[in-house]
Design a protein around this motif. Structure first.
Motif, mmCIF file in Angstrom:
data_model
loop_
_atom_site.group_PDB
_atom_site.id
_atom_site.type_symbol
_atom_site.label_atom_id
_atom_site.label_comp_id
_atom_site.label_asym_id
_atom_site.label_seq_id
_atom_site.Cartn_x
_atom_site.Cartn_y
_atom_site.Cartn_z
ATOM 1 N N LEU A 4 6.709 -0.196 -6.897
ATOM 2 C CA LEU A 4 6.199 -1.535 -7.147
ATOM 3 C C LEU A 4 4.923 -1.748 -6.348
ATOM 4 O O LEU A 4 4.686 -1.079 -5.341
ATOM 5 C CB LEU A 4 7.230 -2.589 -6.739
ATOM 6 C CG LEU A 4 8.539 -2.611 -7.513
ATOM 7 C CD1 LEU A 4 9.460 -3.674 -6.949
ATOM 8 C CD2 LEU A 4 8.289 -2.859 -8.984
ATOM 9 N N ASP A 5 4.127 -2.705 -6.800
ATOM 10 C CA ASP A 5 2.937 -3.121 -6.074
ATOM 11 C C ASP A 5 3.093 -4.581 -5.703
ATOM 12 O O ASP A 5 3.662 -5.361 -6.460
ATOM 13 C CB ASP A 5 1.682 -3.013 -6.938
ATOM 14 C CG ASP A 5 1.205 -1.593 -7.141
ATOM 15 O OD1 ASP A 5 1.919 -0.675 -6.711
ATOM 16 O OD2 ASP A 5 0.130 -1.410 -7.721
ATOM 17 N N VAL A 6 2.546 -4.927 -4.547
ATOM 18 C CA VAL A 6 2.473 -6.323 -4.144
ATOM 19 C C VAL A 6 1.055 -6.552 -3.643
ATOM 20 O O VAL A 6 0.452 -5.681 -3.018
ATOM 21 C CB VAL A 6 3.546 -6.673 -3.081
ATOM 22 C CG1 VAL A 6 3.348 -5.898 -1.814
ATOM 23 C CG2 VAL A 6 3.576 -8.160 -2.807
ATOM 24 N N LEU A 7 0.500 -7.707 -3.970
ATOM 25 C CA LEU A 7 -0.877 -8.035 -3.618
ATOM 26 C C LEU A 7 -0.879 -9.330 -2.824
ATOM 27 O O LEU A 7 -0.259 -10.322 -3.232
ATOM 28 C CB LEU A 7 -1.718 -8.194 -4.889
ATOM 29 C CG LEU A 7 -3.197 -8.482 -4.726
ATOM 30 C CD1 LEU A 7 -3.916 -7.265 -4.148
ATOM 31 C CD2 LEU A 7 -3.812 -8.860 -6.060
ATOM 32 N N PHE A 36 -7.384 -2.046 0.614
ATOM 33 C CA PHE A 36 -8.070 -3.293 0.939
ATOM 34 C C PHE A 36 -9.168 -3.537 -0.080
ATOM 35 O O PHE A 36 -9.846 -2.600 -0.506
ATOM 36 C CB PHE A 36 -8.740 -3.201 2.314
ATOM 37 C CG PHE A 36 -7.844 -3.548 3.464
ATOM 38 C CD1 PHE A 36 -7.609 -4.861 3.809
ATOM 39 C CD2 PHE A 36 -7.256 -2.541 4.215
ATOM 40 C CE1 PHE A 36 -6.793 -5.177 4.874
ATOM 41 C CE2 PHE A 36 -6.436 -2.842 5.278
ATOM 42 C CZ PHE A 36 -6.208 -4.165 5.609
ATOM 43 N N ASP A 37 -9.363 -4.790 -0.461
ATOM 44 C CA ASP A 37 -10.520 -5.209 -1.248
ATOM 45 C C ASP A 37 -11.203 -6.289 -0.421
ATOM 46 O O ASP A 37 -10.784 -7.450 -0.435
ATOM 47 C CB ASP A 37 -10.095 -5.734 -2.610
ATOM 48 C CG ASP A 37 -11.277 -6.119 -3.492
ATOM 49 O OD1 ASP A 37 -12.416 -6.212 -2.980
ATOM 50 O OD2 ASP A 37 -11.054 -6.323 -4.696
ATOM 51 N N ILE A 43 -5.180 -7.365 -0.059
ATOM 52 C CA ILE A 43 -4.592 -6.079 0.305
ATOM 53 C C ILE A 43 -3.466 -5.820 -0.677
ATOM 54 O O ILE A 43 -2.647 -6.695 -0.946
ATOM 55 C CB ILE A 43 -4.103 -6.043 1.770
ATOM 56 C CG1 ILE A 43 -3.545 -4.663 2.119
ATOM 57 C CG2 ILE A 43 -3.105 -7.147 2.053
ATOM 58 C CD1 ILE A 43 -3.269 -4.463 3.596
ATOM 59 N N ARG A 44 -3.473 -4.610 -1.239
ATOM 60 C CA ARG A 44 -2.444 -4.205 -2.204
ATOM 61 C C ARG A 44 -1.625 -3.085 -1.582
ATOM 62 O O ARG A 44 -2.172 -2.141 -1.043
ATOM 63 C CB ARG A 44 -3.099 -3.729 -3.486
ATOM 64 C CG ARG A 44 -2.127 -3.182 -4.481
ATOM 65 C CD ARG A 44 -2.838 -2.632 -5.702
ATOM 66 N NE ARG A 44 -2.263 -3.289 -6.843
ATOM 67 C CZ ARG A 44 -2.922 -3.884 -7.804
ATOM 68 N NH1 ARG A 44 -4.213 -3.901 -7.800
ATOM 69 N NH2 ARG A 44 -2.295 -4.459 -8.801
ATOM 70 N N VAL A 45 -0.312 -3.222 -1.677
ATOM 71 C CA VAL A 45 0.596 -2.215 -1.127
ATOM 72 C C VAL A 45 1.479 -1.713 -2.252
ATOM 73 O O VAL A 45 2.122 -2.498 -2.944
ATOM 74 C CB VAL A 45 1.460 -2.799 0.015
ATOM 75 C CG1 VAL A 45 2.396 -1.738 0.570
ATOM 76 C CG2 VAL A 45 0.594 -3.381 1.111
#
Length: 89
Positions: A4-7, A36-37, A43-45
């Motif tokens: 999964l991704d979380v932003l 990082f953007d 930040i996306r993990v």
């Protein structure tokens, strides 16, 4: 393995110390990638959901010193299916 991704959106840009702490979060078993953007202040993990969950990721980033403001929804929930009107007799 379920990935999964979380932003998250952050407020204050990370300091050098917090950036190093976030780099150490990458070493946590189940964290796959951190991006990082700086322009969007996000930040996306990417993580393994069989090992971690979103509140755990949030806490890891907070403990690393990030000023997290909000979680950004990556996909909108599906629109409800309209129920058909009853047929007139």
């Amino acid at each position: 393995m379920t990935q999964l991704d979380v932003l998250y959106r952050y407020g204050v840009p990370p300091t050098e110390a917090s950036a190093l702490a976030v780099a150490r979060v990458r070493e946590v078993y189940g964290v796959r990638r951190i991006e990082f953007d700086e322009a969007a202040k996000t930040i996306r993990v990417e993580y393994d959901a069989t090992r971690l969950n979103e509140p755990m990721i949030h806490e890891l980033l907070r403990r690393a010193g990030l000023d997290l403001i909000e979680r950004v929804v990556l996909a909108a929930p599906p629109a409800p299916v309209p129920t058909p009107a009853p047929a007139a007799s």
